[in-house]
Motif scaffolding. Structure first.
Motif, PDB file in Angstrom:
ATOM      1  N   ILE A 183       0.844  -1.195   0.000  1.00  0.00           N
ATOM      2  CA  ILE A 183       0.000   0.000   0.000  1.00  0.00           C
ATOM      3  C   ILE A 183       0.875   1.239   0.000  1.00  0.00           C
ATOM      4  O   ILE A 183       1.759   1.384   0.843  1.00  0.00           O
ATOM      5  CB  ILE A 183      -0.913   0.035   1.244  1.00  0.00           C
ATOM      6  N   THR A 184       0.648   2.119  -0.944  1.00  0.00           N
ATOM      7  CA  THR A 184       1.317   3.424  -0.948  1.00  0.00           C
ATOM      8  C   THR A 184       0.272   4.511  -1.157  1.00  0.00           C
ATOM      9  O   THR A 184      -0.825   4.259  -1.658  1.00  0.00           O
ATOM     10  CB  THR A 184       2.375   3.520  -2.061  1.00  0.00           C
ATOM     11  N   LYS A 185       0.637   5.715  -0.777  1.00  0.00           N
ATOM     12  CA  LYS A 185      -0.289   6.838  -0.888  1.00  0.00           C
ATOM     13  C   LYS A 185      -0.192   7.463  -2.278  1.00  0.00           C
ATOM     14  O   LYS A 185       0.896   7.696  -2.800  1.00  0.00           O
ATOM     15  CB  LYS A 185       0.038   7.876   0.176  1.00  0.00           C
ATOM     16  N   SER A 269       4.142   9.431   1.632  1.00  0.00           N
ATOM     17  CA  SER A 269       3.812   8.719   0.402  1.00  0.00           C
ATOM     18  C   SER A 269       4.879   7.709   0.006  1.00  0.00           C
ATOM     19  O   SER A 269       4.587   6.731  -0.667  1.00  0.00           O
ATOM     20  CB  SER A 269       3.604   9.719  -0.738  1.00  0.00           C
ATOM     21  N   GLU A 270       6.145   7.946   0.423  1.00  0.00           N
ATOM     22  CA  GLU A 270       7.187   7.022   0.000  1.00  0.00           C
ATOM     23  C   GLU A 270       7.235   5.765   0.864  1.00  0.00           C
ATOM     24  O   GLU A 270       7.943   4.816   0.554  1.00  0.00           O
ATOM     25  CB  GLU A 270       8.555   7.716   0.039  1.00  0.00           C
ATOM     26  N   ILE A 271       6.491   5.746   1.953  1.00  0.00           N
ATOM     27  CA  ILE A 271       6.489   4.578   2.832  1.00  0.00           C
ATOM     28  C   ILE A 271       5.543   3.522   2.270  1.00  0.00           C
ATOM     29  O   ILE A 271       4.411   3.803   1.912  1.00  0.00           O
ATOM     30  CB  ILE A 271       6.060   4.962   4.268  1.00  0.00           C
ATOM     31  N   ILE A 272       6.030   2.288   2.174  1.00  0.00           N
ATOM     32  CA  ILE A 272       5.197   1.180   1.696  1.00  0.00           C
ATOM     33  C   ILE A 272       4.702   0.388   2.909  1.00  0.00           C
ATOM     34  O   ILE A 272       5.484  -0.068   3.732  1.00  0.00           O
ATOM     35  CB  ILE A 272       5.986   0.255   0.756  1.00  0.00           C
ATOM     36  N   ASN A 273       3.396   0.272   3.027  1.00  0.00           N
ATOM     37  CA  ASN A 273       2.790  -0.543   4.072  1.00  0.00           C
ATOM     38  C   ASN A 273       2.362  -1.869   3.453  1.00  0.00           C
ATOM     39  O   ASN A 273       2.017  -1.940   2.283  1.00  0.00           O
ATOM     40  CB  ASN A 273       1.575   0.167   4.662  1.00  0.00           C
ATOM     41  N   LEU A 328      -2.894  -0.006  -4.360  1.00  0.00           N
ATOM     42  CA  LEU A 328      -2.743  -1.371  -3.862  1.00  0.00           C
ATOM     43  C   LEU A 328      -2.019  -2.191  -4.930  1.00  0.00           C
ATOM     44  O   LEU A 328      -2.418  -2.181  -6.088  1.00  0.00           O
ATOM     45  CB  LEU A 328      -4.109  -1.994  -3.569  1.00  0.00           C
ATOM     46  N   LYS A 329      -0.989  -2.897  -4.546  1.00  0.00           N
ATOM     47  CA  LYS A 329      -0.220  -3.684  -5.517  1.00  0.00           C
ATOM     48  C   LYS A 329      -0.055  -5.105  -4.998  1.00  0.00           C
ATOM     49  O   LYS A 329       0.310  -5.314  -3.840  1.00  0.00           O
ATOM     50  CB  LYS A 329       1.150  -3.049  -5.761  1.00  0.00           C
ATOM     51  N   GLN A 330      -0.351  -6.065  -5.887  1.00  0.00           N
ATOM     52  CA  GLN A 330      -0.219  -7.472  -5.511  1.00  0.00           C
ATOM     53  C   GLN A 330       0.395  -8.257  -6.660  1.00  0.00           C
ATOM     54  O   GLN A 330      -0.045  -8.141  -7.805  1.00  0.00           O
ATOM     55  CB  GLN A 330      -1.584  -8.062  -5.149  1.00  0.00           C
ATOM     56  N   LYS A 331       1.400  -9.051  -6.360  1.00  0.00           N
ATOM     57  CA  LYS A 331       2.070  -9.875  -7.380  1.00  0.00           C
ATOM     58  C   LYS A 331       1.507 -11.296  -7.344  1.00  0.00           C
ATOM     59  O   LYS A 331       1.240 -11.839  -6.275  1.00  0.00           O
ATOM     60  CB  LYS A 331       3.577  -9.880  -7.157  1.00  0.00           C
ATOM     61  N   PHE A 382      -0.955  -6.885 -10.157  1.00  0.00           N
ATOM     62  CA  PHE A 382      -2.261  -6.236 -10.196  1.00  0.00           C
ATOM     63  C   PHE A 382      -2.175  -4.915  -9.443  1.00  0.00           C
ATOM     64  O   PHE A 382      -1.708  -4.865  -8.311  1.00  0.00           O
ATOM     65  CB  PHE A 382      -3.340  -7.110  -9.563  1.00  0.00           C
ATOM     66  N   ASN A 383      -2.627  -3.838 -10.090  1.00  0.00           N
ATOM     67  CA  ASN A 383      -2.587  -2.503  -9.488  1.00  0.00           C
ATOM     68  C   ASN A 383      -4.005  -2.042  -9.185  1.00  0.00           C
ATOM     69  O   ASN A 383      -4.752  -1.665 -10.086  1.00  0.00           O
ATOM     70  CB  ASN A 383      -1.893  -1.521 -10.439  1.00  0.00           C
ATOM     71  N   GLY A 384      -4.358  -2.101  -7.907  1.00  0.00           N
ATOM     72  CA  GLY A 384      -5.687  -1.681  -7.484  1.00  0.00           C
ATOM     73  C   GLY A 384      -5.668  -0.300  -6.861  1.00  0.00           C
ATOM     74  O   GLY A 384      -4.634   0.372  -6.802  1.00  0.00           O
ATOM     75  N   GLU A 385      -6.824   0.118  -6.390  1.00  0.00           N
ATOM     76  CA  GLU A 385      -6.932   1.448  -5.794  1.00  0.00           C
ATOM     77  C   GLU A 385      -7.981   1.422  -4.686  1.00  0.00           C
ATOM     78  O   GLU A 385      -8.971   0.696  -4.767  1.00  0.00           O
ATOM     79  CB  GLU A 385      -7.325   2.475  -6.857  1.00  0.00           C
TER      80      GLU A 385
END
Length: 405
Positions: A183-185, A269-273, A328-331, A382-385
């Protein structure tokens, strides 16, 4: 039944309709159930062929040296939501819904945002209108199940030109691996506003005496509230094996939790959760959580007014809203195994990697924009939002003093 020139042939019957030709260069269709007659094909010269029926298609010969093929298409014409309305995307979506359709005999002659007119080649009057809608990405779910089925269909069709696709008998997706969701902003906004409605009754006090006087200000009590809202606007369904023939089962047991996102709006925004893979990207229902922050208590007070001064006391609610758009990003990696049945009821076992599935869809203009392919690492992304907002409210006392003239 009439024609513009002599009818020199017998008719032929197909699907309870009569077909005949004439010296006026036209092939005619007559429906005895409705009494309607229409031209289906116009040739380059006169016609004296009765025609023959083969594989549910009608074949006519003409003096222009050509043999014409005609079949009455009974199509599923509603494509539903499609990624774009390019000619390739429209024709391939139509082919997927109608496996027996020969799209090489179709061309698009008119197209809008919601429909298209398809012309059957060498057929002047039998056009097909299909309907669809362009997916605008709002509350969009990418159905991975359906994408896999489409890829399997096109793979079978290309590798078996002499066979007809009948059905997918079984699909095993247990070897697909889903990474945790990063998750990134993407966007962040902050807004505060005053709502004109008052939480306590308006009070108006006027000093009509010639002297300065103290007046009592009434107490006010109100429950301040906080509300959290979260919604996945672009998500992905996962696949699970199911024993039923042609069955598909979406795993929707894992519900998203607001508590996982309560601190996202405080992150840079640069922090990935990261969230666990148990987090369900397929749930696009808006979730809301409301709570009492504290009890607002404004005690009774005194206020001095000079002669001819008027005091108006209001308690408007101040609302502070923080809104965040999240990426939202999922591999996804792994293989899919399927059993496909042809029209001879013979079974083929097909194994595809998830990247091969997406490469097939990309070839046929059916790959959603939200999915990217990494051929080197044999994975897709997959790039979600998602949308997250935090809202707090509480009253603010406002004193307005004016002089009466």
């Amino acid at each position: 039944m009439t024609a513009n020139e002599k009818i020199r042939t017998f008719g032929v019957v197909l699907n309870n309709k009569l077909y005949f030709c004439s010296g006026d260069r036209n092939f005619y269709e007559y429906d005895p159930a409705t009494g309607q007659q229409r031209v289906i094909i116009t040739t380059g010269s006169w016609n004296e062929s009765s025609g023959v029926v083969l594989n549910n298609k009608l074949y006519f010969g003409s003096a222009d040296g050509n043999i014409y093929e005609y079949s009455e298409y009974h199509l599923n014409r509603n494509l539903g939501k499609i990624n774009d309305n390019s000619d390739n995307a429209i024709l391939n979506e139509l082919n997927y819904l109608n496996p027996d359709l020969d799209i090489s005999q179709l061309e698009i002659i008119n197209k809008t945002k919601n429909s298209a007119i398809l012309k059957i080649k060498n057929n002047l009057n039998n056009n097909i209108k299909i309907h669809y809608s362009i997916d605008n990405g709002q509350n969009k779910i990418i159905n991975l199940n359906e994408l896999i089925k489409k890829a399997l269909f096109f793979k079978f069709r290309n590798e078996n030109p002499n066979l007809k696709f009948k059905e997918i008998n079984y699909i095993d997706t247990n070897n697909l691996n889903f990474s945790d969701i990063e998750i990134t902003k993407k966007e962040n906004s902050f807004l505060w506003s005053n709502v004109p409605e008052n939480v306590c009754s308006d009070k108006e006090i006027i000093n009509k005496t010639p002297n300065t006087r103290s007046f009592n200000v009434p107490a006010c009590e109100y429950n301040s509230k906080s509300k959290l809202v979260f919604q996945i606007t672009t998500g992905l369904t996962k696949t699970k094996q199911e024993n039923k023939l042609n069955g598909w089962n979406i795993n929707s047991d894992d519900e998203m939790k607001l508590t996982d996102f309560t601190n996202i709006n405080n992150k840079n925004s640069e922090i990935i959760n990261e969230l666990s893979n148990n987090f369900d990207l397929s749930n696009t229902n808006k979730q809301e959580q409301e709570m009492i922050l504290s009890i607002f208590k404004e005690p009774a007070d005194k206020f001095e007014l000079n002669p001819n001064e008027k005091l108006k006391i209001t308690y408007p609610v101040r609302i502070i809203t923080s809104k965040v758009i999240l990426n939202l990003k999922q591999k996804i990696t792994g293989n899919i195994t399927a059993k496909i049945i042809d029209d001879n009821n013979k079974e083929q076992i097909v194994t595809l990697s998830i990247t091969e599935v997406m490469q097939i869809l990309q070839k046929y203009s059916l790959l959603p924009n939200e999915i990217t392919i990494d051929k080197n690492n044999d994975k897709i992304t997959f790039n979600g939002e998602a949308f997250f907002s935090s809202e707090r409210e509480g009253p603010v006392r406002t004193n307005t003093v004016t002089t009466i003239v």
